[in-house]
Scaffold this motif. Structure first.
Motif, short mmCIF file in Angstrom:
data_model
loop_
_atom_site.label_atom_id
_atom_site.label_comp_id
_atom_site.label_asym_id
_atom_site.label_seq_id
_atom_site.Cartn_x
_atom_site.Cartn_y
_atom_site.Cartn_z
N LYS A 199 0.84 -1.21 0.00
CA LYS A 199 0.00 0.00 0.00
C LYS A 199 0.87 1.25 0.00
O LYS A 199 0.58 2.21 -0.72
N GLU B 178 -1.11 4.06 -5.80
CA GLU B 178 -2.04 4.21 -6.92
C GLU B 178 -2.53 2.87 -7.45
O GLU B 178 -3.51 2.82 -8.19
N ASN B 179 -1.86 1.79 -7.06
CA ASN B 179 -2.26 0.45 -7.51
C ASN B 179 -2.88 -0.39 -6.41
O ASN B 179 -3.17 -1.56 -6.63
N TYR B 180 -3.10 0.19 -5.27
CA TYR B 180 -3.62 -0.55 -4.12
C TYR B 180 -5.08 -0.15 -3.89
O TYR B 180 -5.41 1.03 -3.82
N HIS B 181 -5.95 -1.14 -3.82
CA HIS B 181 -7.37 -0.89 -3.59
C HIS B 181 -7.84 -1.75 -2.44
O HIS B 181 -7.73 -2.98 -2.49
N ASP B 182 -8.38 -1.13 -1.42
CA ASP B 182 -8.88 -1.86 -0.26
C ASP B 182 -10.40 -1.83 -0.31
O ASP B 182 -11.01 -0.77 -0.24
N VAL B 183 -11.01 -3.00 -0.46
CA VAL B 183 -12.48 -3.07 -0.52
C VAL B 183 -13.09 -3.39 0.83
O VAL B 183 -14.27 -3.69 0.92
N SER C 36 -14.25 -8.04 -3.78
CA SER C 36 -12.81 -8.06 -4.09
C SER C 36 -12.52 -8.99 -5.26
O SER C 36 -11.71 -8.66 -6.13
N PHE D 52 -14.04 -7.40 -8.44
CA PHE D 52 -13.22 -6.24 -8.79
C PHE D 52 -11.95 -6.69 -9.50
O PHE D 52 -11.56 -6.15 -10.53
N MET E 165 -10.75 -5.97 -13.41
CA MET E 165 -9.44 -5.42 -13.73
C MET E 165 -8.73 -6.32 -14.75
O MET E 165 -8.14 -5.83 -15.71
#
Length: 93
Positions: free
Chosen positions: A4, A9-14, A21, A24, A28
Motif C-alpha cells: 500500500k 495508486e495500484n492498491y485498492h482496499d475493498v 474483491s 473487482f 481489472m
C-alpha cells in the motif's frame, strides 16, 4: 501494508467485501490488468461464486494470495481454512 505504501495508486482496499474483491479483480483482469488479490482463506470462501463465474470460467489472469490456508490454530476455527484444498481443487483453470 508495505505494498500500500510503495504502490498507493495500484492498491485498492475493498474492506470486508469479499465477493466484491474477487469481482473487482476479475474486472481489472478483463481490462488487461494483472491483479494480485490477497484474501484471508475463510473470507475467500464467501467469494467462491465470483471465483468460479467471474474469474475461472473466463480464464482470467488473477493471482490469489491466500492467507491462513489450511489448518491454522492461532485464530480459532472461524478463521482456519479447513476447506481450501477441497474447494479450490474443483475450480477450473
Amino acid at each position: 501494508m508495505e505494498i500500500k505504501n510503495k504502490y498507493p495508486e495500484n492498491y485498492h482496499d475493498v474492506g470486508i467485501a469479499e465477493q466484491e474483491s474477487v469481482a473487482f479483480a476479475a474486472g481489472m483482469a478483463k481490462e488487461g490488468a494483472t491483479p494480485v488479490l490477497f484474501e484471508n482463506s475463510t473470507f475467500l470462501q464467501r467469494g467462491y461464486d465470483q471465483l468460479i463465474h467471474d474469474v475461472a470460467l473466463q480464464n482470467l489472469d488473477v493471482t490469489f494470495g491466500i492467507d491462513r490456508a489450511g489448518l491454522v490454530g492461532e485464530d480459532g476455527p472461524t478463521h482456519a481454512g479447513a476447506y481450501d484444498y477441497a474447494y479450490m481443487r474443483t475450480v477450473p483453470n
